[in-house]
Scaffold this motif. Structure first.
Motif, PDB file in Angstrom:
ATOM      1  N   PRO A  95       0.774  -1.067   0.125  1.00  0.00           N
ATOM      2  CA  PRO A  95      -0.013  -0.015   0.058  1.00  0.00           C
ATOM      3  C   PRO A  95       0.791   1.165   0.015  1.00  0.00           C
ATOM      4  O   PRO A  95       1.435   1.731   0.965  1.00  0.00           O
ATOM      5  N   VAL A  96       1.056   1.773  -1.099  1.00  0.00           N
ATOM      6  CA  VAL A  96       1.687   2.815  -1.324  1.00  0.00           C
ATOM      7  C   VAL A  96       0.978   4.259  -1.821  1.00  0.00           C
ATOM      8  O   VAL A  96       0.406   4.242  -2.519  1.00  0.00           O
ATOM      9  N   TYR A  97       1.578   5.258  -1.352  1.00  0.00           N
ATOM     10  CA  TYR A  97       0.663   6.481  -1.596  1.00  0.00           C
ATOM     11  C   TYR A  97       1.404   7.064  -3.048  1.00  0.00           C
ATOM     12  O   TYR A  97       2.468   6.944  -3.367  1.00  0.00           O
ATOM     13  N   ILE A  98       0.519   7.571  -3.851  1.00  0.00           N
ATOM     14  CA  ILE A  98       0.746   8.489  -4.665  1.00  0.00           C
ATOM     15  C   ILE A  98       0.292   9.981  -4.537  1.00  0.00           C
ATOM     16  O   ILE A  98      -0.486  10.085  -3.523  1.00  0.00           O
ATOM     17  N   SER A  99       1.021  10.870  -5.140  1.00  0.00           N
ATOM     18  CA  SER A  99       0.719  12.195  -4.863  1.00  0.00           C
ATOM     19  C   SER A  99      -0.917  12.568  -5.032  1.00  0.00           C
ATOM     20  O   SER A  99      -1.602  12.097  -6.034  1.00  0.00           O
ATOM     21  N   ALA A 100      -1.370  13.376  -3.946  1.00  0.00           N
ATOM     22  CA  ALA A 100      -2.909  13.743  -4.093  1.00  0.00           C
ATOM     23  C   ALA A 100      -3.000  14.771  -5.080  1.00  0.00           C
ATOM     24  O   ALA A 100      -4.055  15.270  -5.531  1.00  0.00           O
ATOM     25  N   ASN A 101      -1.898  15.296  -5.731  1.00  0.00           N
ATOM     26  CA  ASN A 101      -1.934  16.466  -6.843  1.00  0.00           C
ATOM     27  C   ASN A 101      -1.834  15.807  -8.168  1.00  0.00           C
ATOM     28  O   ASN A 101      -1.668  16.356  -8.981  1.00  0.00           O
ATOM     29  N   VAL A 102      -1.975  14.686  -8.315  1.00  0.00           N
ATOM     30  CA  VAL A 102      -2.197  14.361  -9.763  1.00  0.00           C
ATOM     31  C   VAL A 102      -3.641  13.553  -9.902  1.00  0.00           C
ATOM     32  O   VAL A 102      -4.280  13.183  -8.857  1.00  0.00           O
ATOM     33  N   PRO A 103      -4.340  13.410 -11.120  1.00  0.00           N
ATOM     34  CA  PRO A 103      -5.516  13.163 -11.161  1.00  0.00           C
ATOM     35  C   PRO A 103      -5.954  11.641 -10.499  1.00  0.00           C
ATOM     36  O   PRO A 103      -5.066  10.682 -11.030  1.00  0.00           O
ATOM     37  N   GLY A 104      -6.611  11.775  -9.897  1.00  0.00           N
ATOM     38  CA  GLY A 104      -7.047  10.499  -9.165  1.00  0.00           C
ATOM     39  C   GLY A 104      -6.574  10.009  -7.941  1.00  0.00           C
ATOM     40  O   GLY A 104      -6.686   9.052  -7.492  1.00  0.00           O
ATOM     41  N   GLY A 105      -5.373  10.760  -7.927  1.00  0.00           N
ATOM     42  CA  GLY A 105      -4.489  10.487  -6.501  1.00  0.00           C
ATOM     43  C   GLY A 105      -5.258  10.449  -5.081  1.00  0.00           C
ATOM     44  O   GLY A 105      -5.107   9.632  -4.398  1.00  0.00           O
ATOM     45  N   TYR A 106      -5.950  11.625  -5.057  1.00  0.00           N
ATOM     46  CA  TYR A 106      -6.501  11.666  -3.670  1.00  0.00           C
ATOM     47  C   TYR A 106      -7.462  10.604  -3.451  1.00  0.00           C
ATOM     48  O   TYR A 106      -7.484   9.907  -2.271  1.00  0.00           O
ATOM     49  N   ASP A 107      -8.409  10.192  -4.481  1.00  0.00           N
ATOM     50  CA  ASP A 107      -9.250   9.207  -4.135  1.00  0.00           C
ATOM     51  C   ASP A 107      -8.852   7.917  -4.031  1.00  0.00           C
ATOM     52  O   ASP A 107      -9.251   7.122  -3.190  1.00  0.00           O
ATOM     53  N   ARG A 108      -7.706   7.441  -4.811  1.00  0.00           N
ATOM     54  CA  ARG A 108      -6.801   6.228  -4.568  1.00  0.00           C
ATOM     55  C   ARG A 108      -6.382   6.085  -3.292  1.00  0.00           C
ATOM     56  O   ARG A 108      -6.646   5.091  -2.720  1.00  0.00           O
ATOM     57  N   ASN A 109      -5.732   7.236  -2.851  1.00  0.00           N
ATOM     58  CA  ASN A 109      -5.065   7.259  -1.443  1.00  0.00           C
ATOM     59  C   ASN A 109      -6.287   6.961  -0.318  1.00  0.00           C
ATOM     60  O   ASN A 109      -5.998   6.121   0.609  1.00  0.00           O
ATOM     61  N   ALA A 110      -7.331   7.488  -0.655  1.00  0.00           N
ATOM     62  CA  ALA A 110      -8.446   7.604   0.287  1.00  0.00           C
ATOM     63  C   ALA A 110      -8.807   6.058   0.502  1.00  0.00           C
ATOM     64  O   ALA A 110      -9.345   5.438   1.767  1.00  0.00           O
ATOM     65  N   VAL A 111      -8.965   5.469  -0.666  1.00  0.00           N
ATOM     66  CA  VAL A 111      -9.266   3.913  -0.397  1.00  0.00           C
ATOM     67  C   VAL A 111      -8.259   3.289   0.451  1.00  0.00           C
ATOM     68  O   VAL A 111      -8.606   2.395   1.178  1.00  0.00           O
ATOM     69  N   LEU A 112      -7.066   3.533   0.096  1.00  0.00           N
ATOM     70  CA  LEU A 112      -6.179   2.528   0.923  1.00  0.00           C
ATOM     71  C   LEU A 112      -6.171   3.153   2.363  1.00  0.00           C
ATOM     72  O   LEU A 112      -5.979   2.037   3.206  1.00  0.00           O
ATOM     73  N   GLU A 113      -6.362   4.447   2.697  1.00  0.00           N
ATOM     74  CA  GLU A 113      -6.286   4.902   3.979  1.00  0.00           C
ATOM     75  C   GLU A 113      -7.412   4.096   4.868  1.00  0.00           C
ATOM     76  O   GLU A 113      -7.447   3.842   5.993  1.00  0.00           O
ATOM     77  N   ALA A 114      -8.617   3.826   4.245  1.00  0.00           N
ATOM     78  CA  ALA A 114      -9.615   3.454   4.542  1.00  0.00           C
ATOM     79  C   ALA A 114      -9.535   1.866   5.340  1.00  0.00           C
ATOM     80  O   ALA A 114     -10.208   1.538   6.179  1.00  0.00           O
ATOM     81  N   ARG A 115      -8.474   1.247   4.730  1.00  0.00           N
ATOM     82  CA  ARG A 115      -8.272   0.082   5.644  1.00  0.00           C
ATOM     83  C   ARG A 115      -7.658   0.222   6.666  1.00  0.00           C
ATOM     84  O   ARG A 115      -7.579  -0.939   7.537  1.00  0.00           O
ATOM     85  N   TYR A 116      -7.335   1.351   7.185  1.00  0.00           N
ATOM     86  CA  TYR A 116      -6.488   1.472   8.414  1.00  0.00           C
ATOM     87  C   TYR A 116      -7.186   2.723   9.257  1.00  0.00           C
ATOM     88  O   TYR A 116      -6.583   3.422   9.948  1.00  0.00           O
TER      89      TYR A 116
END
Length: 260
Positions: free
Chosen positions: A230-251
């Protein structure tokens, strides 16, 4: 090159810092091959077991904690502990942060540990250049007494050249399962000034290098062992914030970033 080996004709300035900084990087890489492997194994095992990596440092060591927790290209299951947690999540009045003796307060480590809400499989990375501050050693002792694996990020030159201040007689490095040596000189400043003293701290740079080396090695282990890291991508690229939010939801409820 140690400070004592600087050429007497070297011109103080940016070029000299780049030259000596590059040498500091090379020393840190050479000195930590086994330590990075050991630290990466601890981190990989933690992530594979649905654990969280908690980072704690005070003063400028908070920069290395920021490098670990919540940054693009880094692991999602990471949490940063901070003295500000006492106010932002612990209910203390903000005036407590102005107390110059706060780090020496009895019970501080236990309070911050509780606010971090760790689980048994979680691991801790504690960062301190000197490795002898009371709050740092208190936290390390508390973490180990609770049964967690501990990674220390410190300067072995500095910690071995100053007295142990904690009543236990221990330094951070004495308590860790893996020790990353940032190879910073005693006092941290890399360049000697003509009339005494030093200039340009280097521990932040070499500590960041070691953090990223450990993350790279840990992710390589996870992939080799069949895990999707589970690795972050930049929230400042298209789709980055939403993808990160899905990963964070696991924790959910387990990732704290200095009070937030």
């Amino acid at each position: 090159m140690p400070q004592s080996q600087h050429s007497p004709h070297a011109q103080l300035g940016a070029d000299l810092f780049v030259e000596q900084g590059r040498l500091a990087f090379e020393r840190a890489v050479a000195a930590n091959k086994d330590s990075v492997a050991a630290a990466a194994r601890i981190v990989a095992d933690c992530v594979a077991a649905d654990g969280v990596v908690h980072a704690f440092g005070t003063g400028h060591s908070q920069a290395a904690a920021l490098e670990i927790a919540g940054r693009a290209g880094g692991l999602v299951p990471t949490s940063r502990m901070s003295l500000a947690d006492l106010v932002l999540r612990g209910g203390e009045d903000r005036s407590v942060l102005g107390d110059p003796l706060l780090e020496r307060s009895p019970g501080l480590a236990a309070r911050l540990y509780a606010l971090a809400t760790p689980r048994p499989q979680d691991v801790f990375v504690i960062i301190s250049n000197s490795g002898v501050n009371n709050s740092i050693v208190d936290m390390a002792l508390h973490v180990k007494s609770a049964g967690h694996r501990l990674i220390a990020l410190t300067s072995l030159e500095h910690t071995n050249s100053v007295p142990a201040l904690h009543s236990s007689g221990k330094r951070l490095a004495d308590l860790a399962d893996a020790v990353l040596d940032n190879c910073a000189p005693t006092g941290d400043a890399l360049l000697p000034l003509p009339h005494g003293g030093g200039l340009c701290g280097v521990s932040t740079l070499t500590s960041s290098l070691l953090v990223q080396m450990t993350v790279a090695e840990a992710v390589a282990l996870l992939i080799a062992e069949g895990h999707e890291p589970p690795v972050y991508i930049s929230a400042n690229v298209p789709g980055g914030y939403d993808r990160n939010a899905v990963l964070e939801a696991r924790y959910e409820g387990r990732l704290h970033r200095g009070g937030h």
